[in-house]
Design an enzyme around this catalytic site. Sequence first.
Site, short mmCIF file in Angstrom:
data_model
loop_
_atom_site.label_atom_id
_atom_site.label_comp_id
_atom_site.label_asym_id
_atom_site.label_seq_id
_atom_site.Cartn_x
_atom_site.Cartn_y
_atom_site.Cartn_z
N LYS A 53 0.82 -1.11 -0.15
CA LYS A 53 -0.13 0.08 0.04
C LYS A 53 0.73 1.38 -0.03
O LYS A 53 0.42 2.24 0.12
CB LYS A 53 -0.81 0.03 1.29
CG LYS A 53 -2.13 -0.77 1.15
CD LYS A 53 -2.76 -0.64 2.53
CE LYS A 53 -2.36 -1.22 3.75
NZ LYS A 53 -3.38 -1.27 4.95
N LYS A 55 2.94 2.04 2.54
CA LYS A 55 2.80 2.32 3.91
C LYS A 55 4.09 1.86 4.70
O LYS A 55 4.20 0.30 4.36
CB LYS A 55 1.54 2.14 4.72
CG LYS A 55 0.68 3.49 4.58
CD LYS A 55 -0.78 2.56 5.10
CE LYS A 55 -1.27 3.61 6.52
NZ LYS A 55 -2.53 3.05 7.03
N1 CTP Z 1 -9.47 5.64 13.09
C1 CTP Z 1 -10.34 6.72 13.75
N2 CTP Z 1 -9.82 7.78 14.20
C2 CTP Z 1 -8.46 8.14 14.28
C3 CTP Z 1 -7.54 7.38 13.33
C4 CTP Z 1 -8.17 6.09 12.96
O1 CTP Z 1 -11.46 6.10 14.27
N3 CTP Z 1 -8.38 9.34 14.50
C5 CTP Z 1 -9.68 4.30 12.83
C6 CTP Z 1 -9.56 4.25 11.16
O2 CTP Z 1 -10.75 4.86 10.67
C7 CTP Z 1 -9.40 2.89 10.86
C8 CTP Z 1 -8.79 2.62 11.95
O3 CTP Z 1 -8.70 3.37 12.85
O4 CTP Z 1 -10.86 2.45 10.78
C9 CTP Z 1 -7.36 2.03 11.93
O5 CTP Z 1 -6.86 3.23 11.26
P1 CTP Z 1 -5.33 3.35 10.67
O6 CTP Z 1 -5.16 3.62 9.39
O7 CTP Z 1 -4.65 2.12 11.42
O8 CTP Z 1 -5.05 4.67 11.60
P2 CTP Z 1 -4.58 6.28 11.12
O9 CTP Z 1 -4.19 6.90 12.46
O10 CTP Z 1 -5.67 6.66 10.38
O11 CTP Z 1 -3.21 5.84 10.50
P3 CTP Z 1 -2.60 6.83 9.04
O12 CTP Z 1 -2.44 7.85 9.41
O13 CTP Z 1 -1.32 5.61 8.71
O14 CTP Z 1 -3.62 6.34 8.03
#
Ligand code: CTP
Length: 164
Positions: A53, A55
């Site tokens: 992805k 990442k």
């Molecule tokens: N999520 C959430 N609130 C946040 C961050 C994440 O509800 N502030 C939720 C995402 O919508 C997803 C789950 O947590 O369903 C896992 O998200 P993930 O992508 O691992 O976390 P992120 O913090 O969004 O990571 P990144 O910045 O790498 O996208």
Amino acid sequence: METTQERPGGRTVLTYGTFDLFHIGHLRLIERLTAMGDRLIVGVSSDEFNAAKGKRSVVSYEDRAAIVGAIRGVDLVIPEHAWEQKAADIAEYGVDVFVMGDDWRGKFDDLEELCEVVYLPRTVGVSSTEIKQMLRALDPAHLDELQSAVTSLTNLLTHYRDLT
Ligand code: CTP
């Protein structure tokens, strides 16, 4: 419409995510997922899938999976290896509701043929990416860069003062 097989023990909830640098947004999501059913399964993205992805997580799959699995309400952690596995997981685990954060709104509507699909609002103001950016700003290499920029600016100002 295909029917899903409800397992003993009630409603099974499934979600997926990377869960790097586990934070309050992740916790609030899992708390809400727990309240939506009787059994919660979390698919944690493998390091290889993250790489595909584009990442790269700071925390390894093994550690992310252990952390998520230790959160109250999480019954099972499975590895997420590919986008296409969701339908098979829904069938295999008798999933009743598939839930993702609303950053994914609309992306998995095709799964509505198999189970209920819900998108939950994200917790505002926190993400793994932002935490990584903040940590990067604290990186000694960047502090050195900042320091040399300050030194250059000071020299420039001294030079300018000498000229005036
Ligand atoms: N999520 C959430 N609130 C946040 C961050 C994440 O509800 N502030 C939720 C995402 O919508 C997803 C789950 O947590 O369903 C896992 O998200 P993930 O992508 O691992 O976390 P992120 O913090 O969004 O990571 P990144 O910045 O790498 O996208």
